[in-house]
Design a protein around this motif. Structure first.
Motif, PDB file in Angstrom:
ATOM      1  N   ASP A 118       0.807  -1.219   0.000  1.00 19.56           N
ATOM      2  CA  ASP A 118       0.000   0.000   0.000  1.00 19.56           C
ATOM      3  C   ASP A 118       0.839   1.267   0.000  1.00 19.56           C
ATOM      4  O   ASP A 118       0.348   2.330  -0.385  1.00 19.56           O
ATOM      5  CB  ASP A 118      -0.954   0.011   1.193  1.00 19.56           C
ATOM      6  CG  ASP A 118      -2.131  -0.923   0.981  1.00 19.56           C
ATOM      7  OD1 ASP A 118      -2.338  -1.350  -0.171  1.00 19.56           O
ATOM      8  OD2 ASP A 118      -2.835  -1.211   1.963  1.00 19.56           O
ATOM      9  N   THR A 119       2.063   1.203   0.440  1.00 20.53           N
ATOM     10  CA  THR A 119       2.891   2.412   0.442  1.00 20.53           C
ATOM     11  C   THR A 119       3.250   2.850  -0.971  1.00 20.53           C
ATOM     12  O   THR A 119       3.594   4.018  -1.179  1.00 20.53           O
ATOM     13  CB  THR A 119       4.191   2.195   1.238  1.00 20.53           C
ATOM     14  OG1 THR A 119       4.910   1.103   0.676  1.00 20.53           O
ATOM     15  CG2 THR A 119       3.900   1.956   2.702  1.00 20.53           C
ATOM     16  N   VAL A 165      -2.159   8.016  -3.840  1.00 23.23           N
ATOM     17  CA  VAL A 165      -3.422   8.433  -3.256  1.00 23.23           C
ATOM     18  C   VAL A 165      -3.786   9.778  -3.859  1.00 23.23           C
ATOM     19  O   VAL A 165      -2.976  10.707  -3.825  1.00 23.23           O
ATOM     20  CB  VAL A 165      -3.310   8.546  -1.724  1.00 23.23           C
ATOM     21  CG1 VAL A 165      -4.615   9.037  -1.110  1.00 23.23           C
ATOM     22  CG2 VAL A 165      -2.904   7.213  -1.129  1.00 23.23           C
ATOM     23  N   PRO A 166      -4.979   9.908  -4.431  1.00 22.47           N
ATOM     24  CA  PRO A 166      -5.356  11.214  -4.988  1.00 22.47           C
ATOM     25  C   PRO A 166      -5.488  12.248  -3.872  1.00 22.47           C
ATOM     26  O   PRO A 166      -6.042  11.974  -2.807  1.00 22.47           O
ATOM     27  CB  PRO A 166      -6.693  10.952  -5.660  1.00 22.47           C
ATOM     28  CG  PRO A 166      -7.170   9.653  -5.136  1.00 22.47           C
ATOM     29  CD  PRO A 166      -5.993   8.905  -4.634  1.00 22.47           C
TER      30      PRO A 166
END
Length: 51
Positions: free
Chosen positions: A40-41, A45-46
């Motif tokens: 996930d890193t 991310v918008p």
């Protein structure tokens, strides 16, 4: 002191560790959580910016 360590080492068997199913489940969960976290890193991310 070495005598106590030797006794501990001889009494410890891999069969006992193989039967520790709860410990295996916890280790697997922890490793999976770390893998998901590391994956996930890298996901972008918008970013929301107010107008």
């Amino acid at each position: 002191m070495a005598l106590a360590v030797e006794q501990f080492a001889t009494s410890l068997s891999l069969g006992v560790l193989a039967k520790a199913t709860l410990l295996k489940k916890r280790v697997r969960f922890t490793l999976n959580a770390l893998i998901v976290y590391r994956f996930d890193t890298y996901l972008p991310v918008p970013v929301w910016t107010p107008r």
